[in-house]
Design a protein around this motif. Structure first.
Motif, PDB file in Angstrom:
ATOM      1  N   VAL A 142       0.915  -1.488  -0.165  1.00 54.13           N
ATOM      2  CA  VAL A 142      -0.202  -0.034  -0.053  1.00 54.13           C
ATOM      3  C   VAL A 142       0.759   1.378  -0.116  1.00 54.13           C
ATOM      4  CG1 VAL A 142      -2.201  -1.024   1.271  1.00 54.13           C
ATOM      5  CG2 VAL A 142      -0.231  -0.300   2.515  1.00 54.13           C
ATOM      6  N   TYR A 143       2.552   1.308   0.331  1.00 49.32           N
ATOM      7  CA  TYR A 143       3.073   1.562   0.195  1.00 49.32           C
ATOM      8  C   TYR A 143       4.398   1.880   0.520  1.00 49.32           C
ATOM      9  CZ  TYR A 143       5.511   6.728   1.524  1.00 49.32           C
ATOM     10  OH  TYR A 143       5.984   7.951   1.444  1.00 49.32           O
ATOM     11  N   GLY A 144       5.163   2.711  -0.005  1.00 45.16           N
ATOM     12  CA  GLY A 144       6.579   2.640  -0.311  1.00 45.16           C
ATOM     13  C   GLY A 144       7.638   4.077  -0.544  1.00 45.16           C
ATOM     14  N   GLY A 145       8.229   4.101   0.924  1.00 44.76           N
ATOM     15  CA  GLY A 145       8.708   5.530   0.881  1.00 44.76           C
ATOM     16  C   GLY A 145       9.950   6.082   1.792  1.00 44.76           C
ATOM     17  N   ILE A 146      10.355   7.345   2.127  1.00 41.21           N
ATOM     18  CA  ILE A 146      10.761   7.968   3.044  1.00 41.21           C
ATOM     19  C   ILE A 146      10.129   8.860   3.827  1.00 41.21           C
ATOM     20  CG2 ILE A 146      12.905   9.278   3.913  1.00 41.21           C
ATOM     21  CD1 ILE A 146      14.698   8.585   0.858  1.00 41.21           C
ATOM     22  N   VAL A 147       9.999   8.138   5.560  1.00 43.21           N
ATOM     23  CA  VAL A 147       9.599   9.007   6.100  1.00 43.21           C
ATOM     24  C   VAL A 147       9.998   9.527   7.822  1.00 43.21           C
ATOM     25  CG1 VAL A 147       7.211   7.753   5.790  1.00 43.21           C
ATOM     26  CG2 VAL A 147       9.196   6.370   7.559  1.00 43.21           C
ATOM     27  N   ASN A 148      10.024  10.334   8.229  1.00 45.06           N
ATOM     28  CA  ASN A 148      10.527  10.858   9.285  1.00 45.06           C
ATOM     29  C   ASN A 148      10.005  10.332  10.784  1.00 45.06           C
ATOM     30  OD1 ASN A 148      10.122  14.446   7.404  1.00 45.06           O
ATOM     31  ND2 ASN A 148      11.963  13.569   7.488  1.00 45.06           N
ATOM     32  N   CYS A 149      10.580   9.192  10.543  1.00 43.64           N
ATOM     33  CA  CYS A 149      10.703   8.269  11.706  1.00 43.64           C
ATOM     34  C   CYS A 149      12.046   7.629  11.842  1.00 43.64           C
ATOM     35  CB  CYS A 149       9.769   6.968  11.738  1.00 43.64           C
ATOM     36  SG  CYS A 149       7.738   8.031  11.072  1.00 43.64           S
ATOM     37  N   SER A 150      11.858   7.747  13.823  1.00 49.42           N
ATOM     38  CA  SER A 150      13.586   6.837  13.997  1.00 49.42           C
ATOM     39  C   SER A 150      13.226   5.744  13.980  1.00 49.42           C
ATOM     40  CB  SER A 150      13.912   7.608  15.731  1.00 49.42           C
ATOM     41  OG  SER A 150      13.045   7.935  16.217  1.00 49.42           O
ATOM     42  N   ASP A 151      11.898   5.100  14.400  1.00 46.43           N
ATOM     43  CA  ASP A 151      11.918   3.737  15.278  1.00 46.43           C
ATOM     44  C   ASP A 151      10.619   2.896  14.664  1.00 46.43           C
ATOM     45  OD1 ASP A 151       9.889   4.259  16.832  1.00 46.43           O
ATOM     46  OD2 ASP A 151      11.878   4.458  18.419  1.00 46.43           O
ATOM     47  N   ILE A 152      10.256   2.011  14.525  1.00 46.45           N
ATOM     48  CA  ILE A 152       9.318   1.196  14.141  1.00 46.45           C
ATOM     49  C   ILE A 152       7.801   1.756  14.638  1.00 46.45           C
ATOM     50  CG2 ILE A 152       9.193  -0.617  15.595  1.00 46.45           C
ATOM     51  CD1 ILE A 152       8.394  -2.688  13.035  1.00 46.45           C
ATOM     52  N   GLU A 153       7.977   1.820  15.608  1.00 43.27           N
ATOM     53  CA  GLU A 153       6.653   3.019  16.661  1.00 43.27           C
ATOM     54  C   GLU A 153       7.018   4.130  16.346  1.00 43.27           C
ATOM     55  OE1 GLU A 153       5.166   1.036  19.117  1.00 43.27           O
ATOM     56  OE2 GLU A 153       6.706  -0.766  18.950  1.00 43.27           O
ATOM     57  N   GLY A 154       7.654   4.754  15.769  1.00 42.78           N
ATOM     58  CA  GLY A 154       6.998   5.763  15.066  1.00 42.78           C
ATOM     59  C   GLY A 154       6.695   5.777  13.897  1.00 42.78           C
ATOM     60  N   VAL A 155       7.194   4.843  12.742  1.00 44.50           N
ATOM     61  CA  VAL A 155       6.190   4.665  11.430  1.00 44.50           C
ATOM     62  C   VAL A 155       4.463   4.053  12.155  1.00 44.50           C
ATOM     63  CG1 VAL A 155       6.059   2.588   9.967  1.00 44.50           C
ATOM     64  CG2 VAL A 155       7.994   3.590  10.509  1.00 44.50           C
ATOM     65  N   PHE A 156       4.840   3.418  12.745  1.00 41.72           N
ATOM     66  CA  PHE A 156       3.300   2.466  13.353  1.00 41.72           C
ATOM     67  C   PHE A 156       2.308   4.529  14.277  1.00 41.72           C
ATOM     68  CE2 PHE A 156      -0.380   2.333  16.305  1.00 41.72           C
ATOM     69  CZ  PHE A 156      -0.916   0.828  16.528  1.00 41.72           C
ATOM     70  N   ALA A 157       2.735   5.133  14.427  1.00 40.88           N
ATOM     71  CA  ALA A 157       2.189   6.171  15.027  1.00 40.88           C
ATOM     72  C   ALA A 157       1.236   6.856  13.626  1.00 40.88           C
ATOM     73  CB  ALA A 157       3.329   7.117  16.163  1.00 40.88           C
ATOM     74  N   MET A 158       2.945   7.570  12.786  1.00 39.62           N
ATOM     75  CA  MET A 158       2.642   7.744  11.537  1.00 39.62           C
ATOM     76  C   MET A 158       1.400   7.657  10.624  1.00 39.62           C
ATOM     77  SD  MET A 158       5.309   8.866   8.293  1.00 39.62           S
ATOM     78  CE  MET A 158       4.517   7.019   8.581  1.00 39.62           C
ATOM     79  N   CYS A 159       1.396   6.649  10.841  1.00 40.52           N
ATOM     80  CA  CYS A 159       0.252   5.827   9.954  1.00 40.52           C
ATOM     81  C   CYS A 159      -0.828   5.960  10.378  1.00 40.52           C
ATOM     82  CB  CYS A 159       0.666   4.561   9.278  1.00 40.52           C
ATOM     83  SG  CYS A 159       2.205   3.950   8.327  1.00 40.52           S
ATOM     84  N   ASN A 160      -0.877   6.034  11.855  1.00 39.73           N
ATOM     85  CA  ASN A 160      -2.374   5.922  11.934  1.00 39.73           C
ATOM     86  C   ASN A 160      -2.622   7.544  12.518  1.00 39.73           C
ATOM     87  OD1 ASN A 160      -3.539   3.526  13.858  1.00 39.73           O
ATOM     88  ND2 ASN A 160      -1.636   3.060  13.346  1.00 39.73           N
ATOM     89  N   THR A 161      -2.197   8.756  12.372  1.00 44.96           N
ATOM     90  CA  THR A 161      -2.670   9.756  12.128  1.00 44.96           C
ATOM     91  C   THR A 161      -2.679  10.836  11.935  1.00 44.96           C
ATOM     92  OG1 THR A 161      -0.323  10.394  13.602  1.00 44.96           O
ATOM     93  CG2 THR A 161      -1.865   9.471  15.303  1.00 44.96           C
ATOM     94  N   ASP A 162      -0.783  11.035  10.754  1.00 45.87           N
ATOM     95  CA  ASP A 162      -0.258  11.290   9.853  1.00 45.87           C
ATOM     96  C   ASP A 162       0.371  11.160   8.643  1.00 45.87           C
ATOM     97  OD1 ASP A 162       0.191  13.520   8.303  1.00 45.87           O
ATOM     98  OD2 ASP A 162       1.832  14.290   9.387  1.00 45.87           O
TER      99      ASP A 162
END
Length: 771
Positions: A142-162
């Motif tokens: 569903v997606y692939g790219g560069i994101v402003n996150c430092s860890d996988i928990e940050g990825v989880f929060a980002m995909c749910n909020t922004d």
């Protein structure tokens, strides 16, 4: 000519250790080519090279120009020094933040419901293992790219909020697979009920048939390649929704188009009659429907580009339009479009205005003036429409568009300027009940947007279009101030309309606070739990006392043997875990595991103690009665002091009048006596004024405290009454709003930090009761 700005000098630098790696430097103007000697190009972000260190032999410093991201290198002697970040312009600060932000290249895979025969979507890792493991065949990217996150928990929060631009899938949830494409944590991770499980995952078996590779360029960020699904909504999210179906036939709005014939009859007939009159043969018609010639550039209009291509192929000699503004209304572009056709041997005619020539400077000037006037008319039309829409919103009138969930249209006899009856918004009773439920579940039970969407869908609730609820649909409902009775259009807000109010304003504000908190990317700043699904009372607000890391929770199964019977039994209990220590992410010297029962009991005792104090506080009627009594006392003191002040002011005026008599020797008082008397009266006036100021300040302080305490009083009083009988989810939400942080350390040492709102409440209450 562009004005050159003053170049940067050493005053914009700071003294440092001269180690440049990872720092923003300022290049000497002399090291740049003359055309680049501007402050924009002097900022340089150093990344590597021997020149970054004063004790190395090499002198090259590698990095990027901050303004445009161009990678290059300079000699260390080419720099003035390290830039003072306090003096950076706003654009440079933003660009630096983007450049230094944590980055990860990721890909996200989610289960395709059509292939999910075993119903594994949203199921835990253990459930997947019981069904032959995680099967890549049922997943799609569903997606692939560069994101402003430092860890996988940050990825989880980002995909749910922004979610990042181009992300097209549901909010990240259990059963999703995340690939970290580089770095030390490279690999595939299965999103479990709590945390992530590292797995083997063959992407060759994943459905990637509809994936597009695109270059995303965002303001203030470096361009990056992303992989998105070939879906309209995914493309729209990348470009802010500015992708629409293309129409052929140029009129400003689709309402001008004949709905039956699907063309522009008036303009077409006029052009055909004019061509017949001139003896011309019509070869081809280029139609452009519903595209604004004022808003859309000629380079983005297919009809204009097709015309140019046909002109280059010598397919026609005359371009005929109804009016020249049909070609466009952009004053700094369209005149040159017309001129382009003429220069390529095409005669440009208008039915209304004749032929456009470019034989002299007057022709060019008239051509420009024509489109400058057309542009002004478009601007004025746009301004009138915008102003009128704002006026209608301020009046509380429905201005069209999608009907929000919870409302319906009703005709109440309101007529437009043409005498046609138009509709107004009204509450839809059935949907309004669900709106109330959505806010209650958010504020009281802590439901997130994904959980709410699932809840509504499971209960058979559908949107106005008959579609299932998505996360963004729920968030739009929660963010819509119309539910409080206010119509909003841009910065314009209507007066309060009680007939449209579904939600109490305090509940609405509480929901906004929860949404804002959950949108915080930095989890340490968040004071509201992201989810209340867990049975652990304090998950989301607990942190390790030793390393500061967030405390998570899980259900632990312990096996034991009953001595008397030899029977093997299992016992499940909740426990809290230090995320950093359990995964060895840092040198945490605290405990790895804490008993949830023990911690919850201690915190609940503290909360119960706080609420017992609040319950003992008199109700608002008594509070207001006590406040009025105190204010009456203050006003009585004010009246008494004001009477004394007027008496002494009159005495001072009389003594002041006596000065003239003293000078001519006609007074009963000597100058010394008069001076002493005036000084005494002045001192009394000053003392009374001080007392009045003190009373006024006290009254204002008490008034402010009452205004500040009242809404908090109602909220905390309500929590105090609910807490004892509340569900785990409700208790969790109450605790996360009352307490901003809980730290736990070895030996169950617990530190509790109360929310600022509660501290303000206590401060205001103390001000009211200090007499």
């Amino acid at each position: 000519m562009q004005k050159k700005l003053k170049v940067l000098d050493s005053s914009k630098c700071i003294l440092d250790d001269r180690e440049y790696a990872g720092k923003l430097l300022i290049i000497k103007p002399s090291a740049l080519k003359e055309e680049f000697r501007q402050p924009y190009f002097q900022y340089f972000y150093a990344t590597s090279g021997f020149g970054c260190y004063p004790d190395k032999l090499g002198g090259k410093v590698f990095g990027k120009i901050l303004a445009d991201g161009e990678e290059c290198c300079f000699h260390r002697s080419d720099f003035l020094g390290t830039a003072d970040t306090e003096q950076l312009p706003r654009w440079a600060k933003t660009r630096l933040e983007q450049l230094t932000a944590a980055k990860m290249r990721i890909r996200v895979f989610q289960i395709n419901g059509e292939k999910d025969k075993n119903n594994l979507m949203f199921r835990s890792f253990n459930d997947a293992q019981k069904n032959d493991g995680v099967d890549p065949h049922i997943y799609r990217q569903v997606y692939g790219g560069i994101v402003n996150c430092s860890d996988i928990e940050g990825v989880f929060a980002m995909c749910n909020t922004d979610p990042p631009p181009g992300y097209f899938g549901h909010s990240m949830s259990v059963s999703d697979v995340v690939e970290i494409c580089d770095g030390e944590h490279r690999g595939f991770y299965y999103c479990d009920s709590i945390g992530f499980e590292k797995i083997d995952f063959d992407t060759e078996k994943v459905d990637r048939s509809d994936i597009l590779k695109i270059l995303i360029i965002e303001c203030g960020k470096e361009p990056y390649l992303a992989e998105i699904r070939d879906e309209l909504k995914a493309k729209q999210s990348v470009v802010g929704g500015m992708i629409e179906p293309v129409y052929i036939a140029r009129v400003s709005t689709t309402k001008q188009v004949d709905k039956v014939k699907d063309d522009i009859p008036m303009q077409r007939e006029a052009c055909r009659d004019f061509a017949k009159k001139m003896g011309w043969t019509v070869g081809k018609e280029f139609l452009e429907k519903g595209v604004s010639g004022f808003k859309v550039s000629a380079t983005d209009r297919d009809a204009i580009q097709e015309l140019k291509a046909a002109a280059l192929r010598n397919e026609f000699q005359i371009l005929l339009v109804f009016m020249f503004d049909r070609i466009g209304r952009i004053d700094d572009e369209t005149p040159f479009v017309v001129e382009w056709f003429v220069k390529h041997g095409i005669r440009v005619w208008s039915v209304q205005e004749g032929e456009q020539r470019f034989e002299n400077h007057v022709d060019k000037l008239m051509n420009y003036i024509r489109f400058w006037q057309a542009s002004g008319e478009s601007e004025k039309t746009s301004m009138r429409i915008k102003t009128r829409m704002q006026q209608l919103t301020a009046e509380g009138s429905y201005t069209g568009g999608g009907i929000p969930f919870g409302y319906q249209l009703e005709k109440r006899g309101r007529l437009n300027k043409k005498g046609k009856e138009i509709s107004d918004l009204a509450i839809n009773p059935i949907e309004a009940e669900w709106v109330v439920k959505i806010f209650e579940k958010t504020v009281k039970d802590g439901y997130g947007s994904h959980r709410l969407a699932t809840y509504l869908n499971e209960n058979g609730v559908r949107t106005h279009s008959g579609a299932r609820f998505q996360c963004n649909t729920v968030i739009r409902i929660l963010r819509n101030k119309l539910t409080c009775g206010y119509m909003v259009s841009g910065d314009t807000v209507s007066p309060h309309m009680k007939e449209l109010q579904i939600i109490d304003e305090k509940v609405f504000e509480r929901a906004q606070y929860i949404l804002d908190q959950r949108a915080l990317k930095n989890s340490d700043e968040r004071k509201i739990a992201l989810s209340t699904k867990s049975q652990a009372m304090l998950s989301g607000v607990m942190f390790c006392y030793h390393c500061g890391g967030r405390i998570t929770s899980n259900m632990h199964t312990e096996k034991y043997i009953v001595k008397s019977t030899g029977e093997l039994r299992e016992k499940q209990y909740l426990r809290y875990i230090c995320y950093h220590r359990s995964r060895k992410l840092c040198d945490c010297d605290g405990q790895s595991v804490y008993s949830a029962e023990k911690v919850d009991k201690a915190v609940i005792e503290v909360v119960a103690s706080i609420f017992s104090k609040i319950s003992d506080i008199p109700d608002e009627t008594e509070l207001r009665k006590e406040f009025n009594k105190e204010m009456q006392k203050c006003r009585a003191k004010q009246t008494k002091l004001s009477t004394e002040l007027r008496k002494y002011q009159k005495q001072y005026e009389k003594l002041n009048e006596e000065i003239a008599n003293t000078l001519i020797g006609e007074s009963f008082y000597s100058p010394e006596q008069l001076s002493t008397a005036m000084t005494t009266v002045q001192q009394k006036i000053g003392a009374i004024n001080q007392q009045l100021e003190r009373i006024n300040s006290e009254m204002e302080q008490r008034k402010t405290s009452v205004e500040k305490v009242r809404p908090m009083y109602e909220m905390f009083k309500g929590w105090a009454e609910e807490f004892r009988l509340a569900t785990v989810e409700q208790k969790k939400m109450i605790i996360s709003q009352l307490i901003s942080r809980i730290e736990i350390g070895k030996g169950y040492q617990i530190n509790i930090t109360l929310n600022m709102e509660y501290e303000q409440f206590c401060e205001g209450w103390n001000n009211l009761n200090n007499r």
